[in-house]
Every structure is written in C-alpha cells, then in structure tokens.
Design a protein around this motif. Sequence first.
Motif, mmCIF file in Angstrom:
data_model
loop_
_atom_site.group_PDB
_atom_site.id
_atom_site.type_symbol
_atom_site.label_atom_id
_atom_site.label_comp_id
_atom_site.label_asym_id
_atom_site.label_seq_id
_atom_site.Cartn_x
_atom_site.Cartn_y
_atom_site.Cartn_z
ATOM 1 N N ALA A 187 0.844 -1.193 0.000
ATOM 2 C CA ALA A 187 0.000 0.000 0.000
ATOM 3 C C ALA A 187 0.879 1.242 0.000
ATOM 4 N N VAL A 188 0.394 2.295 -0.648
ATOM 5 C CA VAL A 188 1.064 3.592 -0.614
ATOM 6 C C VAL A 188 0.025 4.653 -0.294
ATOM 7 N N GLY A 189 0.335 5.485 0.684
ATOM 8 C CA GLY A 189 -0.541 6.576 1.069
ATOM 9 C C GLY A 189 0.051 7.894 0.627
ATOM 10 N N PHE A 190 -0.740 8.706 -0.044
ATOM 11 C CA PHE A 190 -0.285 10.010 -0.502
ATOM 12 C C PHE A 190 -0.757 11.077 0.489
ATOM 13 N N ALA A 191 0.212 11.669 1.181
ATOM 14 C CA ALA A 191 -0.088 12.633 2.241
ATOM 15 C C ALA A 191 -0.695 13.900 1.659
ATOM 16 N N VAL A 192 -1.750 14.397 2.292
ATOM 17 C CA VAL A 192 -2.373 15.644 1.865
ATOM 18 C C VAL A 192 -1.977 16.815 2.763
ATOM 19 N N LEU A 193 -1.138 16.539 3.765
ATOM 20 C CA LEU A 193 -0.610 17.574 4.644
ATOM 21 C C LEU A 193 0.905 17.620 4.525
ATOM 22 N N LYS A 194 1.470 18.786 4.805
ATOM 23 C CA LYS A 194 2.925 18.919 4.845
ATOM 24 C C LYS A 194 3.469 18.270 6.113
ATOM 25 N N GLY A 195 4.750 17.908 6.066
ATOM 26 C CA GLY A 195 5.406 17.364 7.250
ATOM 27 C C GLY A 195 5.710 15.886 7.090
#
Length: 283
Positions: A187-195
């Motif tokens: 699985a790969v999660g694409f972050a929608v927040l910085k950091g």
Amino acid sequence: MSALHELNDERFASRGLRLWIMRDDLVHPELPGNKFRKLKYNLVEARESGHRTLLTFGGAYSNHIRATAAAGALHGFATIGVIRGDELAGKPLNPSLAYAVERGMRLVFEDRAAYRRRAESAYLDELRQEYGDFFAIPEGGSNPAAVRGCAELPSEIDVPYDVVAVACGTGGTLAGIAAGLPSDKAAVGFAVLKGDFLAREVAELQRQTYGETRGSWRVDGSAHCGGYARTTPELTVFLADFARRHGIAPDEIYVGKMLYGLFAAAHRGEFAPGTRIVAVKTG
C-alpha cells in the motif's frame, strides 16, 4: 462492496501498468468510503459501552464532522462536534456545518489553543463536565476501531492487483488497509498535509490496534501541493484533464492529490512494468 473500474489511460499503459479506481465513495449515500469504514466499529463500541452521545473534532469543512452527524442520526446517537475556530461562532454556517446541524449535531466552537488539547484526557474531562457523558472519536476518526474497519477493504478487491493507493490525512485508512493486505501486496498513502509525521502516525495506529506494525506500506509526501486544502495550478489542470478523460471528478483535498501523486510516481518510474494498482476513491 465497492465497485472497481479499470481506467484506460495511456500514461499508465505506456509504462506497462494497469489502474483501477475503487469507488468506495459510493458505499453509502451519507457515509461515503473511509468514513463508513472508520465509524463502523466506533459505533459498535459506543453502543456496547452504553453511550448515547458521540463527540468528535474537526475543522469547519471537515467531512468527518458531516459523517459523524449523519451516523448519529441514522443510528440513534446524539452528536456534538467541537469545531476549530471560536471566531466562527455566530457567523453563517458553511454547507458542511449546516448539514451537520440539519442532522442534529450540536456545534461547539473552540479557540485554537483549546482545540490543540483535543487528545488530552483532562480536556475531555472538562468537556464531559460541560456537555455530559459521551463516546469520544478523535479528529478524522482515526483510532484502533477505525483501523479495524479499514482493514476490511482489501478483502473486497475482486481484481488481480499488486498495490493499493489511498489519500492520507490522519493515517487511519492507510494503517487499516496495509494491515488487511495479503503478504504479497503493498500500500502507498499520498499525504495531503505537509510534514514528515504521517508515517509515525500510521505505525503508531497499527501498534495501538495490533500491538505491532503490519503489512508493506509507505507514505509518499510529494503531492500535498503546499498543505491541507491547498492547491496549485498544476493540480487544477491535472484534475480537469482527469475528469475529461474518465468522467470522474476527484476532490482537490484528498483523492485529487492522491491521483496527482500516483500519476507523477508512475511517470518517475516508481512502479515496475506489469504492476497492477487499485486507487481508492474514499470520498
């Protein structure tokens, strides 16, 4: 069970890749996608523990606030939404908050200093003194009950696949999906927040749920476009083109950034030829 649609897109096909969209946003009319999955076992725990009120947290445009209000109305719970920003009190409600009120939610507007304490037990005790007993659900709904709900998603995928891609806000959806994957999938999660905090959050949620980290997963932080609810001209152009090609209009906050990051990763050659990818449209 969510429908899966294979997309014919030369940007993937030219690299020997296949892409399906999992329409988890259609799983329930008022509790789309990961909101349904995250709340499912929270509602069970609230009922079994004898609670009649749900309290949760979110910003002014939170889909989680909307979903919790809807879930409460559907399943017989009173609901309280603690909203970030006391300056919003007394002002006209935006469509998200208006919907929550229509579904019976009581809104509490907190200043940002108090809101930052939302995970503290002492703060929750203060809220109980003010508003009575309640079952607390964290911001975004991500807790062990949510992870268990999201872990059921992989079993519903009825096409051959290698990778599941999902948008990542608080990490609960990725934590669950990864835990529910067969050992030969990732699985790969694409972050929608910085950091760079999100991988730690996902790992901690898995440890809280299972006592260990599970599955093969990673967080891609390249597609946040400046941070939560921020956008760029490139993202806007990509999403308009995606809608024209495929008849699906992803939101700019979550799913749109996931798809933008996924296509960029394919362009960079991060997936080996022959890789079969399921991209989850959570909302």
